[in-house]
Design a protein around this motif. Structure first.
Motif, PDB file in Angstrom:
ATOM      1  N   ILE A  79       3.697  -1.354   0.092  1.00 35.04           N
ATOM      2  CA  ILE A  79       2.960  -2.010   1.538  1.00 35.04           C
ATOM      3  C   ILE A  79       2.538  -0.812   2.427  1.00 35.04           C
ATOM      4  N   VAL A  80       3.598  -0.046   2.633  1.00 39.46           N
ATOM      5  CA  VAL A  80       3.497   1.031   3.646  1.00 39.46           C
ATOM      6  C   VAL A  80       2.699   2.264   3.107  1.00 39.46           C
ATOM      7  N   ILE A  81       2.245   2.270   1.825  1.00 37.17           N
ATOM      8  CA  ILE A  81       1.649   3.305   1.247  1.00 37.17           C
ATOM      9  C   ILE A  81      -0.074   2.619   1.038  1.00 37.17           C
ATOM     10  N   GLY A  82       0.085   1.341   1.433  1.00 42.79           N
ATOM     11  CA  GLY A  82      -1.389   0.562   1.422  1.00 42.79           C
ATOM     12  C   GLY A  82      -1.863   0.269   0.010  1.00 42.79           C
ATOM     13  N   GLN A  83      -0.751  -0.097  -0.801  1.00 43.26           N
ATOM     14  CA  GLN A  83      -0.677  -0.633  -1.995  1.00 43.26           C
ATOM     15  C   GLN A  83      -0.322  -2.168  -2.154  1.00 43.26           C
ATOM     16  N   GLN A  84      -0.607  -2.876  -3.162  1.00 43.05           N
ATOM     17  CA  GLN A  84      -0.081  -4.123  -3.357  1.00 43.05           C
ATOM     18  C   GLN A  84       1.563  -4.173  -3.419  1.00 43.05           C
TER      19      GLN A  84
END
Length: 69
Positions: A36-41
């Motif tokens: 989530i921090v790196i913009g992924q699911q």
């Protein structure tokens, strides 16, 4: 995936003087917050690890124990 690779190798290539591993245990407990921090699911890292194991150590999948999956 270096640590996972090194641990899986211990099944068929144990360190000198050590027995080979019967099982590999991977604790997935904190793998859903990082993506989530790196913009992924949320399942991104879990899926990446599973795919890595399938591609490199598929013959040992029955020797993998997944905790907190």
């Amino acid at each position: 995936m270096g640590p996972i690779y090194a641990h899986c190798q211990k099944i068929y290539l144990p360190k000198k003087g050590k027995p080979s591993l019967d099982y590999i245990v991977i604790d997935y407990k904190h793998f859903d917050g990082i993506p989530i921090v790196i913009g992924q699911q949320p399942n991104y890292l879990k899926n990446q690890i599973d795919q890595f194991i399938i591609q490199n150590f598929n013959q040992y999948r029955n020797q993998l124990i997944k905790l907190n999956y």
